[in-house]
Design an enzyme around this catalytic site. Structure first.
Site, PDB file in Angstrom:
ATOM      1  N   HIS A  38       0.838  -1.211   0.000  1.00  0.00           N
ATOM      2  CA  HIS A  38       0.000   0.000   0.000  1.00  0.00           C
ATOM      3  C   HIS A  38       0.869   1.256   0.000  1.00  0.00           C
ATOM      4  O   HIS A  38       0.500   2.274   0.597  1.00  0.00           O
ATOM      5  CB  HIS A  38      -0.994  -0.012   1.173  1.00  0.00           C
ATOM      6  CG  HIS A  38      -2.086  -1.029   0.996  1.00  0.00           C
ATOM      7  ND1 HIS A  38      -3.186  -0.796   0.205  1.00  0.00           N
ATOM      8  CD2 HIS A  38      -2.222  -2.288   1.472  1.00  0.00           C
ATOM      9  CE1 HIS A  38      -3.965  -1.873   0.214  1.00  0.00           C
ATOM     10  NE2 HIS A  38      -3.394  -2.797   0.969  1.00  0.00           N
ATOM     11  N   GLY A 128      -8.066 -14.050  -7.432  1.00  0.00           N
ATOM     12  CA  GLY A 128      -8.514 -13.265  -6.283  1.00  0.00           C
ATOM     13  C   GLY A 128      -7.769 -13.593  -5.007  1.00  0.00           C
ATOM     14  O   GLY A 128      -8.296 -13.406  -3.911  1.00  0.00           O
ATOM     15  N   LEU A 131      -2.311 -12.481  -5.706  1.00  0.00           N
ATOM     16  CA  LEU A 131      -1.075 -12.727  -6.462  1.00  0.00           C
ATOM     17  C   LEU A 131      -1.146 -12.112  -7.858  1.00  0.00           C
ATOM     18  O   LEU A 131      -0.399 -12.481  -8.753  1.00  0.00           O
ATOM     19  CB  LEU A 131      -0.787 -14.236  -6.546  1.00  0.00           C
ATOM     20  CG  LEU A 131      -0.629 -14.944  -5.189  1.00  0.00           C
ATOM     21  CD1 LEU A 131      -0.406 -16.444  -5.389  1.00  0.00           C
ATOM     22  CD2 LEU A 131       0.528 -14.352  -4.383  1.00  0.00           C
ATOM     23  N   SER A 132      -2.075 -11.191  -8.021  1.00  0.00           N
ATOM     24  CA  SER A 132      -2.171 -10.395  -9.255  1.00  0.00           C
ATOM     25  C   SER A 132      -2.614 -11.181 -10.480  1.00  0.00           C
ATOM     26  O   SER A 132      -2.058 -11.034 -11.569  1.00  0.00           O
ATOM     27  CB  SER A 132      -0.846  -9.701  -9.563  1.00  0.00           C
ATOM     28  OG  SER A 132      -0.561  -8.783  -8.571  1.00  0.00           O
ATOM     29  N   SER A 134      -5.323 -10.523 -11.957  1.00  0.00           N
ATOM     30  CA  SER A 134      -5.876  -9.533 -12.895  1.00  0.00           C
ATOM     31  C   SER A 134      -4.774  -8.761 -13.606  1.00  0.00           C
ATOM     32  O   SER A 134      -4.842  -8.558 -14.820  1.00  0.00           O
ATOM     33  CB  SER A 134      -6.872  -8.598 -12.215  1.00  0.00           C
ATOM     34  OG  SER A 134      -6.375  -8.117 -11.007  1.00  0.00           O
ATOM     35  N   GLU A 166      -7.273  -0.947 -15.401  1.00  0.00           N
ATOM     36  CA  GLU A 166      -7.809  -1.265 -14.070  1.00  0.00           C
ATOM     37  C   GLU A 166      -8.436  -0.009 -13.430  1.00  0.00           C
ATOM     38  O   GLU A 166      -9.512  -0.062 -12.850  1.00  0.00           O
ATOM     39  CB  GLU A 166      -6.651  -1.785 -13.208  1.00  0.00           C
ATOM     40  CG  GLU A 166      -7.065  -2.290 -11.872  1.00  0.00           C
ATOM     41  CD  GLU A 166      -7.156  -3.810 -11.783  1.00  0.00           C
ATOM     42  OE1 GLU A 166      -6.552  -4.517 -12.592  1.00  0.00           O
ATOM     43  OE2 GLU A 166      -7.872  -4.268 -10.891  1.00  0.00           O
ATOM     44  N   ASP A 178       1.687  -4.059  -9.474  1.00  0.00           N
ATOM     45  CA  ASP A 178       1.404  -5.413  -9.972  1.00  0.00           C
ATOM     46  C   ASP A 178       1.721  -5.530 -11.466  1.00  0.00           C
ATOM     47  O   ASP A 178       2.355  -6.482 -11.910  1.00  0.00           O
ATOM     48  CB  ASP A 178      -0.078  -5.764  -9.753  1.00  0.00           C
ATOM     49  CG  ASP A 178      -0.479  -5.644  -8.294  1.00  0.00           C
ATOM     50  OD1 ASP A 178       0.412  -5.499  -7.441  1.00  0.00           O
ATOM     51  OD2 ASP A 178      -1.695  -5.681  -8.019  1.00  0.00           O
ATOM     52  N   TYR A 228     -10.266  -1.395  -0.661  1.00  0.00           N
ATOM     53  CA  TYR A 228      -9.068  -0.824  -1.289  1.00  0.00           C
ATOM     54  C   TYR A 228      -9.252   0.660  -1.634  1.00  0.00           C
ATOM     55  O   TYR A 228      -8.434   1.511  -1.272  1.00  0.00           O
ATOM     56  CB  TYR A 228      -8.727  -1.637  -2.546  1.00  0.00           C
ATOM     57  CG  TYR A 228      -7.411  -1.244  -3.177  1.00  0.00           C
ATOM     58  CD1 TYR A 228      -6.227  -1.879  -2.812  1.00  0.00           C
ATOM     59  CD2 TYR A 228      -7.344  -0.249  -4.140  1.00  0.00           C
ATOM     60  CE1 TYR A 228      -5.023  -1.530  -3.389  1.00  0.00           C
ATOM     61  CE2 TYR A 228      -6.143   0.108  -4.721  1.00  0.00           C
ATOM     62  CZ  TYR A 228      -4.988  -0.546  -4.343  1.00  0.00           C
ATOM     63  OH  TYR A 228      -3.793  -0.173  -4.921  1.00  0.00           O
TER      64      TYR A 228
HETATM   65  C1  GLA Z   1      -3.002  -4.377  -4.965  1.00  0.00           C
HETATM   66  C2  GLA Z   1      -2.844  -3.249  -5.966  1.00  0.00           C
HETATM   67  C3  GLA Z   1      -1.405  -2.713  -5.955  1.00  0.00           C
HETATM   68  C4  GLA Z   1      -0.955  -2.374  -4.527  1.00  0.00           C
HETATM   69  C5  GLA Z   1      -1.265  -3.529  -3.580  1.00  0.00           C
HETATM   70  C6  GLA Z   1      -0.986  -3.166  -2.130  1.00  0.00           C
HETATM   71  O1  GLA Z   1      -2.233  -5.490  -5.341  1.00  0.00           O
HETATM   72  O2  GLA Z   1      -3.166  -3.684  -7.262  1.00  0.00           O
HETATM   73  O3  GLA Z   1      -1.310  -1.584  -6.801  1.00  0.00           O
HETATM   74  O4  GLA Z   1      -1.541  -1.183  -4.097  1.00  0.00           O
HETATM   75  O5  GLA Z   1      -2.609  -3.961  -3.670  1.00  0.00           O
HETATM   76  O6  GLA Z   1       0.377  -2.951  -1.941  1.00  0.00           O
END
Ligand code: GLA
Length: 394
Positions: A38, A128, A131-132, A134, A166, A178, A228
């Site tokens: 964050h 979800g 681990l990214s 998306s 996004e 990400d 978020y």
């Molecule tokens: C998600 C967001 C990122 C980042 C993290 C927290 O993965 O996509 O941009 O803000 O949360 O570090």
């Protein structure tokens, strides 16, 4: 590349689109963030690495403007069809809004998308789970478009267009971390990225004798539905308060002492706590990278622990599942660092575990987590890997 995945993609392609002639195969990884959570949308530093799991796509160009997309992960959605002349967000298009958002951003950036595609997608990353998944599909689609339409965008531009999709199309105000990690990853390295300037450097992940173990809480969370965007708004509020006194553009520009000096500006302690996390986490990230470079893994692990505490107490993005999984890890011999990773609110933890004790770690932590939450955790031992690319052989 596992041949089984390629075979699966070819079989599915053949079944849906008659044959798999003239297809090309692409991959974009997921990521795990080691520290710096964050901080990206606060203009701070992050320290992620790309993984060897992510999203694959088997692609064939069409001559018309139709797109026919299918995901092996979402068979119930069937083949999703849309036209390049109508790329409006459509909730019925479900997961394929991610690639559609990227197409929209490519057009805005000047790319001429002159034809559609048939594509089979397959992700071997849990959806979800923080681990990214998306970001990996966004960077994957960007890499495909860049290649087919000769856009000549570099991987950072592809990452930025993925983030724009996004932000503008999906409606999550995420930072750049990400997509950047998915586009720019390097084997055996993590990336220190300053999200204010996009200056970056690769740090060798010299963790001989230790392994990176990801543990999945298996508590599902939707990033878009989560808190978020609320955290993002709270950080913007904190920044506006500080700007009454300080000439700064982002929370990442100040240190903890500078923040503490302005504590009396904050009438809401909650907003102050959010700022304190963003600022302290940025400092911890730089300290952790310095510790790694000095081969001080114990210090690195301590900073991971402090990161989790701050995310739990000041930022309030952990919750019972992540806290239980992390505290079980902290109790375990051979584990020198453990924290939540990603957005939080469920998802995964990242752990640094002595190689000889990984099996024991997994067994013990799984058991304690089950006892404390009733949920079954899943574990993945991962290696930092290369960013998005076309797979041309194997
Ligand atoms: C998600 C967001 C990122 C980042 C993290 C927290 O993965 O996509 O941009 O803000 O949360 O570090």
């Amino acid at each position: 590349m596992q041949t089984t995945i390629k075979t699966q993609l070819i079989n599915q392609f053949t079944a849906l689109f008659a044959n798999a002639n003239a297809t090309r195969l692409f991959f974009a990884p997921g990521r795990v963030n080691l520290i710096g959570e964050h901080t990206d949308y606060n203009g701070g530093n992050v320290f992620p690495c790309a993984l060897d799991i992510g999203t694959y796509a088997l692609v064939r160009a069409r001559t018309d403007k139709l797109c026919r997309f299918y995901s092996i992960n979402f068979p119930q959605q069937g083949v999703i069809e849309f036209d390049l002349d109508n790329l409006e967000f459509n909730s019925q298009h479900n997961w394929s809004n991610y690639p559609k958002g990227v197409m929209t951003e490519f057009i805005k950036a000047g790319a001429a998308l002159t034809h559609g595609f048939e594509i089979i997608f397959f992700g071997n990353i849990p959806n979800g789970a923080g681990l990214s998944s998306s970001a990996s599909i966004e960077v994957l689609m960007g890499t495909i478009l860049n290649s087919y339409f000769g856009c000549n965008f570099d991987p950072i531009k592809i990452a930025l267009l993925g983030q724009a999709a996004e932000n503008n199309y999906i409606g999550v105000g995420c930072g750049i971390m990400d997509q950047f990690a998915s586009a720019m990853g390097q084997a055996n390295h993590a990336i220190l990225l300053d999200c204010n300037t996009l200056n970056y450097s690769y740090a060798p992940l010299n963790i001989a004798g230790y392994k990176l173990v990801i543990a999945n809480t298996n508590k599902q969370r939707g990033l878009a539905d989560s808190k978020y965007n609320e955290r993002l708004a709270q950080c913007r509020q904190a920044l506006a308060i500080l700007q009454q006194k300080l000439a700064i553009k982002a929370l990442g520009e100040i240190n903890l002492a500078q923040l503490e000096q302005q504590a009396n500006l904050f009438s809401d302690p909650l907003i102050y706590q959010r700022a304190r996390h963003a600022v302290s986490e940025n400092q911890r990230t730089l300290a952790a990278v310095a510790a790694l470079k000095a081969n001080d893994l114990i210090e690195f692990g301590k900073l991971m622990q402090a990161s989790h505490v701050s995310l739990r107490d000041d930022y309030a993005v952990t919750g019972i599942e992540l806290d239980s999984l992390v505290s079980a890890a902290w109790e375990q011999a051979g584990c020198i660092g453990a924290r939540m990773t990603g957005a939080g609110f469920g998802g995964c933890t990242v752990n640094l575990v002595a190689e000889a004790q990984v099996a024991d770690f997994i067994q013990q932590v799984a058991q304690k987590y089950q006892q404390r939450t009733g949920l079954s955790a899943e574990f993945y031992v991962v290696n930092p890997s290369a960013g998005a690319h076309e797979i041309t052989n194997s």
